[in-house]
Design an enzyme around this catalytic site. Structure first.
Site, PDB file in Angstrom:
ATOM      1  N   LYS A 192      -1.963  -1.978 -73.175  1.00 59.63           N
ATOM      2  CA  LYS A 192      -1.988  -1.832 -71.743  1.00 59.63           C
ATOM      3  C   LYS A 192      -3.159  -2.637 -71.077  1.00 59.63           C
ATOM      4  O   LYS A 192      -2.932  -3.374 -70.161  1.00 59.63           O
ATOM      5  CB  LYS A 192      -1.837  -0.685 -70.967  1.00 59.63           C
ATOM      6  N   HIS A 243      12.696  -0.294 -67.587  1.00 60.65           N
ATOM      7  CA  HIS A 243      12.696   0.081 -66.090  1.00 60.65           C
ATOM      8  C   HIS A 243      13.877   0.101 -65.178  1.00 60.65           C
ATOM      9  O   HIS A 243      14.148   0.667 -64.361  1.00 60.65           O
ATOM     10  CB  HIS A 243      11.290   0.090 -65.727  1.00 60.65           C
ATOM     11  N   HIS A 264      15.204   2.996 -63.774  1.00 62.67           N
ATOM     12  CA  HIS A 264      14.842   3.294 -62.103  1.00 62.67           C
ATOM     13  C   HIS A 264      16.236   3.467 -61.742  1.00 62.67           C
ATOM     14  O   HIS A 264      16.290   4.408 -60.783  1.00 62.67           O
ATOM     15  CB  HIS A 264      14.158   2.090 -61.522  1.00 62.67           C
ATOM     16  N   LYS A 285      -2.701   0.625 -60.763  1.00 63.02           N
ATOM     17  CA  LYS A 285      -1.566   0.819 -59.673  1.00 63.02           C
ATOM     18  C   LYS A 285      -1.433   2.402 -58.999  1.00 63.02           C
ATOM     19  O   LYS A 285      -1.510   3.212 -59.943  1.00 63.02           O
ATOM     20  CB  LYS A 285      -0.080   0.733 -60.492  1.00 63.02           C
ATOM     21  N   HIS A 316      11.107  10.535 -65.669  1.00 61.99           N
ATOM     22  CA  HIS A 316      10.840   9.114 -65.827  1.00 61.99           C
ATOM     23  C   HIS A 316      10.872   8.651 -67.129  1.00 61.99           C
ATOM     24  O   HIS A 316      11.494   7.687 -67.399  1.00 61.99           O
ATOM     25  CB  HIS A 316       9.517   8.879 -65.118  1.00 61.99           C
ATOM     26  N   GLU A 348       0.388  -8.257 -61.528  1.00 62.72           N
ATOM     27  CA  GLU A 348       1.896  -8.602 -62.066  1.00 62.72           C
ATOM     28  C   GLU A 348       2.316  -9.801 -61.446  1.00 62.72           C
ATOM     29  O   GLU A 348       3.503  -9.617 -61.000  1.00 62.72           O
ATOM     30  CB  GLU A 348       2.428  -7.241 -61.686  1.00 62.72           C
ATOM     31  N   ARG A 359       2.451  -9.030 -67.145  1.00 60.72           N
ATOM     32  CA  ARG A 359       2.490  -7.394 -66.832  1.00 60.72           C
ATOM     33  C   ARG A 359       3.867  -6.929 -66.813  1.00 60.72           C
ATOM     34  O   ARG A 359       4.171  -5.736 -66.966  1.00 60.72           O
ATOM     35  CB  ARG A 359       1.615  -6.919 -65.466  1.00 60.72           C
ATOM     36  N   GLU A 411       6.904   6.092 -73.331  1.00 55.21           N
ATOM     37  CA  GLU A 411       6.082   4.760 -72.859  1.00 55.21           C
ATOM     38  C   GLU A 411       5.010   4.543 -74.206  1.00 55.21           C
ATOM     39  O   GLU A 411       5.016   3.150 -74.402  1.00 55.21           O
ATOM     40  CB  GLU A 411       4.901   5.330 -71.972  1.00 55.21           C
ATOM     41  N   ASN A 454       7.517  -3.198 -67.768  1.00 53.27           N
ATOM     42  CA  ASN A 454       8.692  -2.553 -66.913  1.00 53.27           C
ATOM     43  C   ASN A 454       9.777  -2.622 -67.947  1.00 53.27           C
ATOM     44  O   ASN A 454      10.984  -2.328 -67.567  1.00 53.27           O
ATOM     45  CB  ASN A 454       9.086  -3.403 -65.776  1.00 53.27           C
ATOM     46  N   ARG A 469     -12.653   3.311 -46.293  1.00 51.26           N
ATOM     47  CA  ARG A 469     -12.382   1.895 -46.777  1.00 51.26           C
ATOM     48  C   ARG A 469     -12.825   1.755 -48.369  1.00 51.26           C
ATOM     49  O   ARG A 469     -12.951   0.713 -48.933  1.00 51.26           O
ATOM     50  CB  ARG A 469     -13.107   0.829 -45.992  1.00 51.26           C
TER      51      ARG A 469
HETATM   52  P1  NAD Z   1       3.383  14.834 -63.132  1.00 52.29           P
HETATM   53  O1  NAD Z   1       1.877  14.465 -62.836  1.00 52.29           O
HETATM   54  O2  NAD Z   1       4.420  15.476 -62.294  1.00 52.29           O
HETATM   55  O3  NAD Z   1       3.113  15.914 -64.431  1.00 52.29           O
HETATM   56  C1  NAD Z   1       4.038  16.448 -65.033  1.00 52.29           C
HETATM   57  C2  NAD Z   1       3.956  18.168 -64.726  1.00 52.29           C
HETATM   58  O4  NAD Z   1       3.133  18.680 -65.949  1.00 52.29           O
HETATM   59  C3  NAD Z   1       3.473  18.834 -63.630  1.00 52.29           C
HETATM   60  O5  NAD Z   1       4.120  19.725 -63.377  1.00 52.29           O
HETATM   61  C4  NAD Z   1       1.882  19.106 -64.102  1.00 52.29           C
HETATM   62  O6  NAD Z   1       1.269  19.935 -63.105  1.00 52.29           O
HETATM   63  C5  NAD Z   1       2.172  19.470 -65.322  1.00 52.29           C
HETATM   64  N1  NAD Z   1       1.029  18.820 -66.283  1.00 52.29           N
HETATM   65  C6  NAD Z   1       0.051  18.013 -66.247  1.00 52.29           C
HETATM   66  N2  NAD Z   1      -0.612  18.080 -67.208  1.00 52.29           N
HETATM   67  C7  NAD Z   1      -0.564  19.312 -67.850  1.00 52.29           C
HETATM   68  C8  NAD Z   1      -1.247  19.852 -68.992  1.00 52.29           C
HETATM   69  N3  NAD Z   1      -2.201  19.169 -69.803  1.00 52.29           N
HETATM   70  N4  NAD Z   1      -0.565  20.936 -69.235  1.00 52.29           N
HETATM   71  C9  NAD Z   1       0.401  21.553 -68.652  1.00 52.29           C
HETATM   72  N5  NAD Z   1       1.137  21.325 -67.578  1.00 52.29           N
HETATM   73  C10 NAD Z   1       0.559  20.066 -67.234  1.00 52.29           C
HETATM   74  O7  NAD Z   1       4.187  13.838 -63.752  1.00 52.29           O
HETATM   75  P2  NAD Z   1       3.809  12.446 -64.932  1.00 52.29           P
HETATM   76  O8  NAD Z   1       5.077  12.382 -65.830  1.00 52.29           O
HETATM   77  O9  NAD Z   1       2.468  12.525 -65.611  1.00 52.29           O
HETATM   78  O10 NAD Z   1       3.680  11.384 -63.957  1.00 52.29           O
HETATM   79  C11 NAD Z   1       4.669  10.877 -63.269  1.00 52.29           C
HETATM   80  C12 NAD Z   1       4.367  10.148 -62.201  1.00 52.29           C
HETATM   81  O11 NAD Z   1       3.790   9.088 -62.809  1.00 52.29           O
HETATM   82  C13 NAD Z   1       5.394   9.247 -60.997  1.00 52.29           C
HETATM   83  O12 NAD Z   1       5.235   9.537 -59.774  1.00 52.29           O
HETATM   84  C14 NAD Z   1       5.429   7.916 -61.647  1.00 52.29           C
HETATM   85  O13 NAD Z   1       5.554   7.312 -60.423  1.00 52.29           O
HETATM   86  C15 NAD Z   1       3.872   7.672 -61.821  1.00 52.29           C
HETATM   87  N6  NAD Z   1       3.610   6.648 -62.718  1.00 52.29           N
HETATM   88  C16 NAD Z   1       2.667   5.617 -62.212  1.00 52.29           C
HETATM   89  C17 NAD Z   1       2.340   4.718 -63.151  1.00 52.29           C
HETATM   90  C18 NAD Z   1       1.259   3.799 -62.680  1.00 52.29           C
HETATM   91  O14 NAD Z   1       1.034   2.781 -63.212  1.00 52.29           O
HETATM   92  N7  NAD Z   1       0.356   4.037 -61.786  1.00 52.29           N
HETATM   93  C19 NAD Z   1       3.353   4.493 -64.329  1.00 52.29           C
HETATM   94  C20 NAD Z   1       4.177   5.183 -64.477  1.00 52.29           C
HETATM   95  C21 NAD Z   1       4.385   6.597 -63.780  1.00 52.29           C
HETATM   96  N1  GLY Z   2       3.569   0.963 -65.501  1.00 53.92           N
HETATM   97  C1  GLY Z   2       3.729  -0.308 -65.318  1.00 53.92           C
HETATM   98  C2  GLY Z   2       2.317  -1.024 -64.874  1.00 53.92           C
HETATM   99  O1  GLY Z   2       1.458  -0.437 -64.860  1.00 53.92           O
HETATM  100  O2  GLY Z   2       2.340  -2.139 -64.749  1.00 53.92           O
END
Ligand code: NAD
Ligand code: GLY
Length: 372
Positions: free
Chosen positions: A230, A251, A255, A146, A269, A240, A244, A188, A248, A124
């Site tokens: 942020k 986006h 998206h 998030k 993305h 949000e 917030r 971003e 987006n 939990r």
């Molecule tokens: P990811 O986590 O898939 O990383 C991209 C690639 O880079 C992967 O293959 C990973 O293994 C590799 N990698 C990571 N760090 C590395 C490093 N230092 N050196 C070499 N390779 C490395 O992708 P991402 O772009 O980091 O994240 C995308 C995800 O984030 C999506 O699922 C998206 O929905 C989410 N997201 C969440 C929020 C939020 O607010 N929570 C905001 C934006 C995106």
């Molecule tokens: N990535 C958008 C948010 O965190 O609100």
């Protein structure tokens, strides 16, 4: 270790620090130990990051007197689903965690999102720390709480707002990140300038290439400024309900493009967000809300650093204007063919625009598809 910038995200009892600097991975043990957890830290990462950076974190925890266990997941978006969550929570429970255990998410946004969600649910709720290793995760996904996973109904539809106890963004680890991933994260960063910080955008126009090329001071400044922006927005609107939503920007278009390209390797993305921000500016200019020169300036900068700004590199099957608008219908609150968008009155002047006619959006997409 070079200079570290620390930003406090002020959320009352859920407040935490975001530390940004080169070499933080090697210091992670001391900083995590200071949080005061007794049980071993459970470090979750993906295979790629494990091969590059897990040892540094494990050794640092050990040096700080903290035992740790590792869980290594496959890399990529496919990990962030219900099956991935079952695998992860089973692996965590196999380690017999206690309420005072700590999860450490070492990786990009995929690892941060699924580990954060697991942290919110295991026993939990147990504490977790974010150690983001992609630029996107350092400037966006690791901050703000998030968390979640994807389902067959869409991305991030199951999740929770669950804040970490600490974020450690080591800008040195970006040296191992593929250039395309780095650029996707840069989109971003540019977003923060475009939504409400024209001076930062002007700085990026001068220094964006240095940020991408790996200049340590420029990188740190870009990540610190982004995290500060942020943190300020999240502190005022954690869930949000209002401002917030500015985060987006780009986006809604982005998206729809990601959905049409199957959330696959054709379009990352951040690349989708770059195209989406250009489209949001172009729509703003068409509606007479901002000067055409502002829209052109936003596009010029994103193109100059090497980000896509139009539909030309995408498969034709993915850029059908009707299909893209239909995604927006499913995605957002549409009433009588009108939808809420984030638009801009100029560089650094984004706002929440209600009542946008989807006919105008489709016309814009038709022109963009014709130009591709
Ligand atoms: P990811 O986590 O898939 O990383 C991209 C690639 O880079 C992967 O293959 C990973 O293994 C590799 N990698 C990571 N760090 C590395 C490093 N230092 N050196 C070499 N390779 C490395 O992708 P991402 O772009 O980091 O994240 C995308 C995800 O984030 C999506 O699922 C998206 O929905 C989410 N997201 C969440 C929020 C939020 O607010 N929570 C905001 C934006 C995106
Ligand atoms: N990535 C958008 C948010 O965190 O609100």
């Amino acid at each position: 270790m070079s200079e570290t910038g620390t930003i406090s995200l002020d959320l009352g009892p859920r407040s935490y620090d975001i530390c940004v600097g080169e070499g933080l991975l090697a210091e992670s043990g001391r900083r995590i130990a200071a949080l005061g957890h007794r049980a071993p830290a459970i470090v979750v990462t993906d295979e790629t990051v494990a091969g590059l950076h897990l040892d540094t974190v494990t050794r640092s925890l050990e040096a700080a007197g903290m035992a740790s266990r590792g869980i290594v997941l496959p890399p990529g978006e496919g990990t962030k689903d219900f099956n991935g969550l079952i695998r992860l929570t089973d692996a965590i429970l196999d380690l017999a965690p206690e309420r005072r255990s700590l999860l450490v998410a070492l990786g990009g946004g995929v690892i941060g999102d699924i580990v954060g969600f697991a942290a919110s649910a295991v026993l939990r709720g147990i504490d977790f720390v974010q150690i983001p290793t992609t630029l996107l995760a350092q400037v966006d996904s690791s901050v703000g709480g998030k968390t979640g996973i994807n389902t067959r109904h869409g991305k991030n539809l199951i999740g929770a707002f669950y804040q970490p106890k600490l974020v450690l963004a080591d800008t040195g680890v970006l040296d191992t990140l593929p250039r395309r991933e780095l650029l996707a994260g840069y989109a971003e960063i540019a977003k923060y300038g475009l939504i409400d910080d024209p001076a930062f955008f002007a700085w990026l126009e001068e220094n964006g290439q240095a940020v991408i090329a790996g200049d340590a001071a420029a990188r740190r400044r870009a990540v610190v400024t982004s995290c500060r922006a942020k943190a300020e927005i999240v502190a005022g609107d954690e869930r949000e309900t209002g401002r917030r939503a500015l985060l987006n920007f780009g986006h809604t278009f982005g998206h729809a493009l990601e959905a049409e390209t199957g959330f696959g390797p054709d379009l990352l993305h951040g690349e989708a967000v770059a195209i989406g921000m250009v489209m949001a500016f172009n729509l703003s200019a068409r509606l007479g809300l901002c000067a055409a020169e502002d829209a052109a300036r936003a596009r010029r900068h994103l193109a100059a650093v090497g980000l896509p700004t139009g539909l030309d590199r995408l498969p034709r099957s993915a850029i059908d204007p009707r299909a893209l608008v239909s995604h927006m219908h499913q995605d957002k609150k549409v009433r009588d063919g009108r939808v809420t968008f984030i638009l801009a009155r100029g560089i650094g002047k984004a706002f929440i625009a209600e009542n946008i006619d989807l006919g105008d959006v489709e016309a814009l997409l038709q022109d963009a598809a014709a130009a591709a």
